[in-house]
Design a protein around this motif. Structure first.
Motif, mmCIF file in Angstrom:
data_model
loop_
_atom_site.group_PDB
_atom_site.id
_atom_site.type_symbol
_atom_site.label_atom_id
_atom_site.label_comp_id
_atom_site.label_asym_id
_atom_site.label_seq_id
_atom_site.Cartn_x
_atom_site.Cartn_y
_atom_site.Cartn_z
ATOM 1 N N VAL A 226 -1.927 -4.213 -0.443
ATOM 2 C CA VAL A 226 -2.003 -5.131 0.684
ATOM 3 C C VAL A 226 -0.851 -4.571 1.769
ATOM 4 N N SER A 227 -1.342 -3.986 2.710
ATOM 5 C CA SER A 227 -0.671 -3.206 3.864
ATOM 6 C C SER A 227 0.646 -3.969 4.159
ATOM 7 N N ASP A 228 1.835 -3.344 4.665
ATOM 8 C CA ASP A 228 2.525 -4.853 5.298
ATOM 9 C C ASP A 228 2.201 -5.429 5.969
ATOM 10 N N GLY B 293 7.090 5.517 0.309
ATOM 11 C CA GLY B 293 7.404 4.698 -0.900
ATOM 12 C C GLY B 293 8.575 3.320 0.462
ATOM 13 N N GLN B 294 7.849 3.467 1.697
ATOM 14 C CA GLN B 294 8.804 2.537 2.443
ATOM 15 C C GLN B 294 8.356 1.563 2.816
ATOM 16 N N ALA C 188 9.605 3.178 -5.987
ATOM 17 C CA ALA C 188 8.075 4.129 -6.605
ATOM 18 C C ALA C 188 8.127 4.786 -7.547
ATOM 19 N N ARG C 189 8.357 4.460 -8.068
ATOM 20 C CA ARG C 189 8.683 5.013 -10.282
ATOM 21 C C ARG C 189 8.574 3.693 -11.055
ATOM 22 N N PRO C 190 7.352 3.091 -11.803
ATOM 23 C CA PRO C 190 7.427 2.135 -12.665
ATOM 24 C C PRO C 190 8.518 1.722 -13.993
ATOM 25 N N SER C 191 9.006 1.382 -13.959
ATOM 26 C CA SER C 191 9.565 0.833 -15.263
ATOM 27 C C SER C 191 9.309 1.480 -16.495
ATOM 28 N N ARG C 192 10.479 2.579 -17.700
ATOM 29 C CA ARG C 192 9.541 3.009 -18.289
ATOM 30 C C ARG C 192 8.806 1.824 -19.949
ATOM 31 N N THR D 185 0.733 -1.511 0.204
ATOM 32 C CA THR D 185 0.028 0.167 -0.313
ATOM 33 C C THR D 185 0.820 1.337 -0.288
ATOM 34 N N ALA D 186 2.602 1.483 0.639
ATOM 35 C CA ALA D 186 3.083 2.304 0.641
ATOM 36 C C ALA D 186 3.958 2.562 -0.476
#
Length: 478
Positions: free
Chosen positions: A362-364, A332-333, A342-346, A306-307
């Motif tokens: 899904v939560s940690d 992002g943690q 934090a940033r998906p594949s281009r 989820t983060a």
């Protein structure tokens, strides 16, 4: 100004994005995707890619059998087990108070030889492809596995450098195999990479450079260090077709494994695959391969913390690599460090977007609880990333039951979850006993015993949260 530095305006009126920004666990079902044959006609990937990658692994199999004795029994073919998870299924059925129709399977990439994670096939493939190029350049027979055990090749390889940025698992596969072939190797690792992974690489003679920043910072540093340097190859996890090709080969192996068990995958026996997702390369490559092999009979679900819902955010906004989770206020943690991107594949997002049947976050705590379930029920000790998808198969059943309750539609079994025919909730796959559910694991076997036991202890303590999660997952259909 780079994409990383640009201010991004996000449409928070979009209900999915609003839920992501709040850190609410979501499931986004995507019925009505184009038929696989239509997508494959237009997809920006050479149709020979998967077959060529599979052939490359076959050529190197004798070398693997010699260089890595643990692969000798399988004649140097690197593959993970496919196992039924009946005990885990019963446990989660009980905790959620709903039965999952069909069979639950685990694809145990945590146990892949040499470097146990879903990242291994892609990382190995790109190193092998580069090794063949170096052999050709030196006038050697690139298709003879004996070439790569020769002093001549190792002497030439030592003058070449392989560089990668990683949160850990890709770096392990690249570093270990590069060193075994004689290449110099450097892995640029983000702050969230585990210390044992760094030490494992160093024990193989791999240089490890650490950064205080996240995955993107490590990748950018690795890219900059390799740019313009002779005899240096940068493995770009954000934009690599070779990695993608290696990942796709898993689909061919999975087809064989289901066939060996007499389990058909076809229109009457559909398969739903739940893939842990970080930058998107490995689930993207696997999805491409699965759709090539099984067509419309397979449904792929990307699962993220989820983060750090980077891929679903990129697809939902259409921005792909040009948006990061921090743009919607997320940290992002995550405890699932292998998914902390934090940033998906281009490259991957635009390619596989039309092939993805659903996304889930899904939560940690639930991810860690999944580690406890796998340990208690199946005797498996994995890292948190591997358990990300474990509880997700039940979400479609719960969503279906909820919609039927709201609309007053009941089936002959007085509202039981098992339903044949069209789904009232818009779920893209059948919710009956004909469906196989496969949770793809990653990471675990290489984790030091003490750390695995800590994961398990924490996971067992959190198992009571399954079925009692606050906030509960929210479903979206479109």
């Amino acid at each position: 100004m780079s994409a990383d530095e640009q201010h991004v305006t996000v449409d928070t009126d979009d209900e999915v994005i609003a839920a992501l920004a709040k850190g609410v666990p979501i499931t986004w079902f995507r019925p009505g995707r184009p038929r696989t044959a239509e997508v494959m006609r237009d997809i920006a990937v050479d149709e020979s890619l998967m077959g060529e990658a599979a052939a490359r692994f076959e050529r190197f199999a004798p070398w693997f059998a010699s260089a890595f004795p643990e692969t000798a029994e399988a004649q140097g073919i690197l593959e993970s087990p496919l196992v039924a998870a009946d005990a885990a299924r019963r446990e989660i059925d009980d905790r959620l108070g709903v039965e999952l129709p069909g069979q639950l399977w685990l694809k145990r990439d945590d146990a892949l030889p040499v470097s146990g994670s879903i990242k291994a096939r892609g990382g190995f493939h790109e190193v092998l492809e580069y090794a063949e190029a170096v052999a050709v350049e030196g006038g050697m027979d690139a298709h003879d596995p004996a070439t790569y055990a020769s002093d001549e090749f190792r002497e030439r390889a030592a003058a070449h450098h392989i560089v990668v940025g990683s949160t850990g698992n890709l770096g392990l596969s690249i570093g270990i195999l590069s060193a075994a072939l004689g290449f110099a190797a450097t892995v640029h690792m983000s702050a969230d990479a585990r210390e044992w992974k760094k030490e494992k690489l160093r024990s193989h003679g791999v240089e490890v450079i650490e950064y205080e920043g996240d995955f993107a910072a490590a990748v950018e540093a690795g890219r900059a260090s390799a740019e313009g340097v002779p005899r240096t190859h940068f493995v770009d996890d954000e934009d690599s077709v070779s990695l993608f090709a290696g990942y796709s080969v898993a689909a061919l192996r999975l087809k064989e494994q289901f066939a060996e068990r007499g389990e058909p995958v076809d229109a009457d026996h559909q398969l739903v695959v739940y893939l842990p997702c970080g930058i998107g390369g490995s689930p993207g490559g696997v999805t491409y391969g699965l759709k090539r092999v099984f067509g419309d009979a397979v449904h792929c679900v990307f699962v993220e913390p989820t983060a750090v819902p980077a891929m679903v955010l990129g697809v939902r906004t259409g921005r792909h690599h040009d948006i990061a989770v921090q743009d919607i206020g997320l940290s992002g943690q995550t405890a699932a460090d292998g998914l902390a991107v934090a940033r998906p594949s281009r490259f991957v997002g635009p390619v596989v977007d039309p092939l993805i049947s659903a996304f889930a976050t899904v939560s940690d705590d639930i991810i860690r609880a999944g580690v406890g379930v796998l340990a208690e029920c199946e005797g498996l000790e994995v890292e948190p990333s591997a358990a990300a998808g474990l509880t997700v198969p039940w979400r479609a059943v719960i969503a279906e039951a909820s919609v039927r309750d709201e609309t007053g539609v009941r089936d002959e079994a007085d509202g039981a979850a098992e339903v044949s025919g069209p789904s009232a909730a818009g779920v893209p796959w059948p919710l009956d006993g004909s469906t196989n559910h496969l949770v793809w694991l990653t990471g675990g076997a290489m984790v030091p015993v003490e750390e695995r036991r800590r994961y398990v202890t924490e996971g067992v303590r959190l198992m009571s949260l399954i079925g009692d999660e606050d906030p509960a997952p929210v479903s979206f259909i479109d």
